[in-house]
Design a protein around this motif. Structure first.
Motif: not given
Length: 602
Positions: A88-90, A237-245, A385-388
């Motif tokens: 859980i990020p704050l 950013e979370r979703g994008w970073t995971y896609v990059c990894l 989960t971000a992108t629609v």
């Protein structure tokens, strides 16, 4: 392409890429970037998984991460996923009250904190969080509180619990039992009442996002370098970073958002997701440059923008081949005007730049594409989960938020509300069955609260139904929470918070005129009219001090930066108030447009 589960993704990539650089972060003392290989990334994640088990972390237990962007955030994320735990990020700027609410709502036992600010906030609320057992500090430079005898340990001490991987057999057992229906994250977003709601994102949500982004954005590869600039707390950013990894791209982590103009030039990334405000600043900078130039230079810049617009928007966007002379002029400007601009920003190696979080004006979008910057405008929510939707490579429409993602169902409901259904949509809000029931209808459609229209699969946003403001930096602001807080002050009669699609929060304030006049008399302030009195430095200072006191409980991005004191109150006669004296926000925005615009002048 194989889409590795988040519980094993880093380890599978390490097997493939070995000593290739996975992450970079900036060492501020040495002013250099430190590389982390996939092997090192994998080894640290394994230690985290083992250390979490040494602490007794259970399956689907909630772990808090209260930090700015750091490699440690990713180590904890992926270490937890292998243990079937939930992160859980704050937001790093969260106030102690906000942190306390999330810790208690989620029953967090272990809270990871980044730097001094987050540590101090955590220790301040420790005694008010019954579940909280221990704080784990990323930064060794954090000075511990005198009262902190056993409440915290440093991250290196935590990692030592996993040295030698003493619990690896149990980690592997849990990883083998991972289910796509496990919760991966709970991301807290503000509600209209100001009370945050925890959006549950499951592993299947991320797996589907990996699949559909591969279809929509196949050009992202393991040769790309991504600048991690927006907060990892934010789903974008979370979703994008995971896609990059997932694609094997290198992720460079920007610690302090205010440093981006420096760090982007040091890294010169090929890709980076950002909010519209980033591009608004680029646009404003070029406009200022144009206004300063004269003669041939000015004419050349204007012609370059005109040529770029025709080449990129009139032809390439439509899938057409530009005429030869136009193409030759474009190539000339590509090596001169556009190249200088891109190098000045630090994006001369850029291939495409996802942009979302708020509306992008047509002027900014047109300009950015005209100078050869491939800005991929999109729309999304935490709940999706971000992108629609996002711009496709060819055929996107200015003014739209792009084409709906593959296999995501979208329809327009009552009041033109955008409704969503699909595998990237959250199953609901954590421990909030009433809120979940209100967000989904009987057929499983999620109600976004945003109004829009569909033209084929191209989506357009037209209005915001939910009474939440979103700044141009992508932050949600609940105006009622601030207004309710301010109205308790005896000097304030009425207040209207301004923030929607603006770069910061401002306010229109109607004072209690009698008290202001009494204060002026006490201080010996002379004036000829109420307008003159309200502009007096001592009156401005009085209200600045009172506002700062009133908004201490709010996060930095929620706080009012500028305000205007109005010499006349809001009224029903001008259409600014309903019969029950509630603000009609669109009318207020219209009636005070000039004053509001003045507050946002640079």
């Amino acid at each position: 392409m194989a889409y590795h589960h988040l519980s094993v993704m880093v380890h599978r990539q390490a097997e493939k890429y070995g000593d290739k650089v996975a992450l970079k972060y900036r060492d501020y003392e040495k002013a250099q970037w430190i590389a982390v290989s996939w092997n090192q990334f994998s080894q640290t994640v394994r230690q985290v998984s083992n250390a979490l088990l040494a602490l007794g972390v259970e399956v689907q237990e909630n772990i808090g991460v209260f930090s700015q962007n750091k490699p440690e955030c990713l180590y904890v994320d992926f270490g937890a996923y292998a243990d079937r735990a939930v992160t859980i990020p704050l937001y790093a700027t969260s106030s102690p009250a906000q942190a306390q609410y999330i810790i208690n709502d989620a029953g967090i036992r272990y809270l990871f904190v980044g730097e001094q600010f987050q540590y101090d906030a955590a220790i301040r609320v420790f005694g008010m969080c019954p579940s909280l057992k221990q704080v784990i500090i990323f930064d060794r430079k954090v000075q511990k509180d005198a009262r902190d005898q056993s409440m915290s340990i440093y991250f290196d001490e935590f990692l030592a619990l996993g040295k030698g991987l003493p619990h690896e057999a149990e980690v592997e057992k849990r990883t083998a039992e991972v289910a796509d229906s496990d919760i991966a994250n709970i991301l807290y977003t503000s509600g209209t009442t100001g009370e945050p709601k925890g959006v549950m994102l499951m592993h299947y949500n991320y797996m589907e996002a990996f699949r559909t982004h591969e279809i929509r954005i196949p050009s992202l590869t393991d040769q790309d370098v991504s600048m991690n600039f927006l907060p990892l707390t934010h789903v974008f950013e979370r979703g994008w970073t995971y896609v990059c990894l997932q694609r094997g791209a290198q992720v460079c982590i920007n610690l302090h958002p205010q440093d981006i103009q420096m760090t982007i030039k040091e890294i010169r990334p090929t890709v980076m997701c950002s909010v519209p405000r980033f591009w608004e600043k680029v646009y404003q900078g070029v406009q200022e440059r144009i206004n300063q130039e004269t003669g041939l230079k000015r004419a050349m810049i204007l012609d370059a923008i005109k040529v770029g617009r025709a080449h990129n928007l009139d032809y390439l966007r439509q899938g057409k081949t530009p005429p030869l002379m136009l193409h030759l002029k474009y190539k000339f400007y590509e090596k001169t005007v556009y190249a200088i601009l891109k190098k000045t920003i630090g994006i001369e190696n850029g291939t495409f730049f996802p942009t979302a979080g708020a509306a992008v004006s047509n002027e900014v979008c047109e300009f950015v594409h005209s100078v050869g910057i491939n800005m991929v405008v999109g729309y999304g929510l935490t709940e999706s989960t971000a992108t629609v939707s996002c711009f496709p490579p060819v055929g996107f429409e200015l003014g739209s938020v792009g084409e709906v993602m593959p296999d995501l169902e979208v329809k327009i409901g009552e009041n033109n509300e955008i409704l969503l259904r699909g595998k990237t949509i959250t199953p609901g809000y954590y421990r909030k069955p009433v809120s979940t029931a209100a967000a989904f209808d009987k057929d499983g459609w999620f109600h976004t609260g945003d109004a829009g229209r569909l033209e084929g699969r191209m989506l357009y946003l037209t209005d915001r139904i939910k009474d939440l403001f979103k700044t141009s930096n992508g932050k949600y602001i609940c105006p009622q929470a601030l207004e309710t807080r301010f109205i308790i002050d005896r000097y304030i009669d009425q207040v209207a918070i301004i923030a929607d699609e603006r770069k910061f929060v401002s306010a229109l304030i109607v004072p209690v005129y009698g008290l202001v006049e009494a204060y002026a008399k006490e201080k010996g302030i002379a004036y000829n009219s109420m307008e003159e009195l309200l502009q007096h430095p001592k009156i401005q200072a009085l209200f600045r001090a009172r506002i700062d006191t009133l908004q201490q409980q709010f996060a930095h991005y929620e706080q009012v930066k500028r305000f205007t004191l109005l010499p006349k109150p809001f009224s029903m006669e001008r259409g600014e108030l309903t019969n029950t004296l509630k603000l009609k926000r669109p009318i207020v925005a219209q009636n005070y447009k000039e004053i509001i615009d003045h507050m946002y002048e640079e």
